[in-house]
Design a protein around this motif. Structure first.
Motif, PDB file in Angstrom:
ATOM      1  N   THR A   1     -24.636  57.516 -37.955  1.00 10.96           N
ATOM      2  CA  THR A   1     -23.594  56.522 -37.731  1.00 10.96           C
ATOM      3  C   THR A   1     -23.706  55.440 -38.796  1.00 10.96           C
ATOM      4  O   THR A   1     -24.683  55.387 -39.539  1.00 10.96           O
ATOM      5  CB  THR A   1     -23.690  55.922 -36.322  1.00 10.96           C
ATOM      6  OG1 THR A   1     -22.557  55.101 -36.093  1.00 10.96           O
ATOM      7  CG2 THR A   1     -24.955  55.119 -36.138  1.00 10.96           C
ATOM      8  N   PHE A   2     -22.737  54.584 -38.879  1.00 10.53           N
ATOM      9  CA  PHE A   2     -22.716  53.506 -39.860  1.00 10.53           C
ATOM     10  C   PHE A   2     -23.110  52.202 -39.182  1.00 10.53           C
ATOM     11  O   PHE A   2     -22.519  51.826 -38.179  1.00 10.53           O
ATOM     12  CB  PHE A   2     -21.305  53.361 -40.461  1.00 10.53           C
ATOM     13  CG  PHE A   2     -20.871  54.546 -41.265  1.00 10.53           C
ATOM     14  CD1 PHE A   2     -21.120  54.605 -42.624  1.00 10.53           C
ATOM     15  CD2 PHE A   2     -20.206  55.600 -40.669  1.00 10.53           C
ATOM     16  CE1 PHE A   2     -20.727  55.698 -43.368  1.00 10.53           C
ATOM     17  CE2 PHE A   2     -19.808  56.697 -41.404  1.00 10.53           C
ATOM     18  CZ  PHE A   2     -20.057  56.749 -42.754  1.00 10.53           C
ATOM     19  N   ASP A   3     -24.121  51.515 -39.748  1.00  7.28           N
ATOM     20  CA  ASP A   3     -24.501  50.197 -39.245  1.00  7.28           C
ATOM     21  C   ASP A   3     -23.382  49.206 -39.526  1.00  7.28           C
ATOM     22  O   ASP A   3     -22.580  49.397 -40.433  1.00  7.28           O
ATOM     23  CB  ASP A   3     -25.774  49.699 -39.934  1.00  7.28           C
ATOM     24  CG  ASP A   3     -27.000  50.488 -39.531  1.00  7.28           C
ATOM     25  OD1 ASP A   3     -27.011  51.038 -38.417  1.00  7.28           O
ATOM     26  OD2 ASP A   3     -27.941  50.558 -40.345  1.00  7.28           O
ATOM     27  N   LEU A   4     -23.376  48.118 -38.773  1.00  3.68           N
ATOM     28  CA  LEU A   4     -22.368  47.077 -38.982  1.00  3.68           C
ATOM     29  C   LEU A   4     -22.414  46.503 -40.390  1.00  3.68           C
ATOM     30  O   LEU A   4     -21.383  46.235 -40.995  1.00  3.68           O
ATOM     31  CB  LEU A   4     -22.560  45.936 -37.982  1.00  3.68           C
ATOM     32  CG  LEU A   4     -22.267  46.243 -36.527  1.00  3.68           C
ATOM     33  CD1 LEU A   4     -22.628  45.049 -35.668  1.00  3.68           C
ATOM     34  CD2 LEU A   4     -20.822  46.614 -36.350  1.00  3.68           C
TER      35      LEU A   4
ATOM     36  N   PRO B   1     -16.839  47.998 -52.970  1.00  3.45           N
ATOM     37  CA  PRO B   1     -17.789  48.014 -51.854  1.00  3.45           C
ATOM     38  C   PRO B   1     -17.411  47.006 -50.772  1.00  3.45           C
ATOM     39  O   PRO B   1     -17.015  45.879 -51.060  1.00  3.45           O
ATOM     40  CB  PRO B   1     -19.118  47.635 -52.513  1.00  3.45           C
ATOM     41  CG  PRO B   1     -18.949  47.997 -53.948  1.00  3.45           C
ATOM     42  CD  PRO B   1     -17.499  47.780 -54.259  1.00  3.45           C
ATOM     43  N   VAL B   2     -17.510  47.446 -49.522  1.00  6.24           N
ATOM     44  CA  VAL B   2     -17.157  46.600 -48.383  1.00  6.24           C
ATOM     45  C   VAL B   2     -18.063  46.983 -47.212  1.00  6.24           C
ATOM     46  O   VAL B   2     -18.414  48.147 -47.040  1.00  6.24           O
ATOM     47  CB  VAL B   2     -15.662  46.754 -48.010  1.00  6.24           C
ATOM     48  CG1 VAL B   2     -15.326  48.175 -47.605  1.00  6.24           C
ATOM     49  CG2 VAL B   2     -15.251  45.772 -46.933  1.00  6.24           C
ATOM     50  N   SER B   3     -18.451  45.981 -46.420  1.00  7.49           N
ATOM     51  CA  SER B   3     -19.273  46.272 -45.248  1.00  7.49           C
ATOM     52  C   SER B   3     -18.396  46.889 -44.160  1.00  7.49           C
ATOM     53  O   SER B   3     -17.179  46.672 -44.112  1.00  7.49           O
ATOM     54  CB  SER B   3     -19.959  45.008 -44.729  1.00  7.49           C
ATOM     55  OG  SER B   3     -19.005  44.136 -44.160  1.00  7.49           O
ATOM     56  N   VAL B   4     -19.021  47.641 -43.284  1.00  2.00           N
ATOM     57  CA  VAL B   4     -18.288  48.329 -42.220  1.00  2.00           C
ATOM     58  C   VAL B   4     -17.602  47.322 -41.307  1.00  2.00           C
ATOM     59  O   VAL B   4     -16.442  47.496 -40.930  1.00  2.00           O
ATOM     60  CB  VAL B   4     -19.243  49.246 -41.424  1.00  2.00           C
ATOM     61  CG1 VAL B   4     -18.555  49.841 -40.214  1.00  2.00           C
ATOM     62  CG2 VAL B   4     -19.778  50.351 -42.328  1.00  2.00           C
ATOM     63  N   VAL B   5     -18.282  46.252 -40.967  1.00  2.93           N
ATOM     64  CA  VAL B   5     -17.694  45.259 -40.073  1.00  2.93           C
ATOM     65  C   VAL B   5     -16.509  44.550 -40.733  1.00  2.93           C
ATOM     66  O   VAL B   5     -15.496  44.285 -40.078  1.00  2.93           O
ATOM     67  CB  VAL B   5     -18.766  44.263 -39.562  1.00  2.93           C
ATOM     68  CG1 VAL B   5     -19.231  43.341 -40.649  1.00  2.93           C
ATOM     69  CG2 VAL B   5     -18.264  43.495 -38.375  1.00  2.93           C
ATOM     70  N   ASP B   6     -16.602  44.253 -42.025  1.00  2.95           N
ATOM     71  CA  ASP B   6     -15.476  43.643 -42.727  1.00  2.95           C
ATOM     72  C   ASP B   6     -14.301  44.610 -42.814  1.00  2.95           C
ATOM     73  O   ASP B   6     -13.142  44.214 -42.691  1.00  2.95           O
ATOM     74  CB  ASP B   6     -15.876  43.195 -44.131  1.00  2.95           C
ATOM     75  CG  ASP B   6     -16.759  41.965 -44.122  1.00  2.95           C
ATOM     76  OD1 ASP B   6     -16.725  41.215 -43.122  1.00  2.95           O
ATOM     77  OD2 ASP B   6     -17.492  41.749 -45.107  1.00  2.95           O
TER      78      ASP B   6
END
Length: 124
Positions: free
Chosen positions: A33-36, A67-72
């Motif tokens: 899974t992908f972390d936040l 690049p972007v974080s999963v939560v963003d």
């Protein structure tokens, strides 16, 4: 419409698609899974068969050009985090997105500094 003539949707809201319809009933991606705070980015590979990608897949892939974080990503796209994780898993399985390698911003503090901070906290 029901017998009284009430409508079940709001014209201003637009069409409503349930999250489980976007993920075809899946609640988790295949594999890890992908972390936040995980940062994802597009690999630059071309999507093969465009007919199998939903509009949400395409939106995610476009946003992952940088690049972007999963939560963003979930916040900017406006989808629940679970849906974003499943759709990212689909794109990862096709080799279209990958976790970005993050380089440390600065040097880590040495153990002596950390030990002093910990001792100071214990003294409180």
């Amino acid at each position: 419409m029901n017998a009284r003539g009430d409508r079940w949707f709001d014209r201003e809201a637009g069409p409503v698609v349930r999250p489980y319809a976007m993920t075809r009933g899946r609640t988790r991606p295949r594999g890890e899974t992908f972390d936040l705070i995980a940062v994802v980015e597009a690999t630059g590979e071309r999507p093969g068969d465009r007919l199998r990608y939903s509009p949400e897949h395409v939106r995610i892939l476009r946003r992952c050009a940088e690049p972007v974080s999963v939560v963003d990503l979930a916040s900017e796209i406006g989808l629940p985090l679970g849906v974003i994780r499943v759709l990212l898993g689909d794109l990862r399985d096709q080799g279209l997105v990958a976790l970005a390698a993050i380089e440390p911003v600065g040097d880590r503090p040495n153990k002596g500094v950390l030990r002093e901070v910990l001792n100071g906290l214990r003294a409180l």
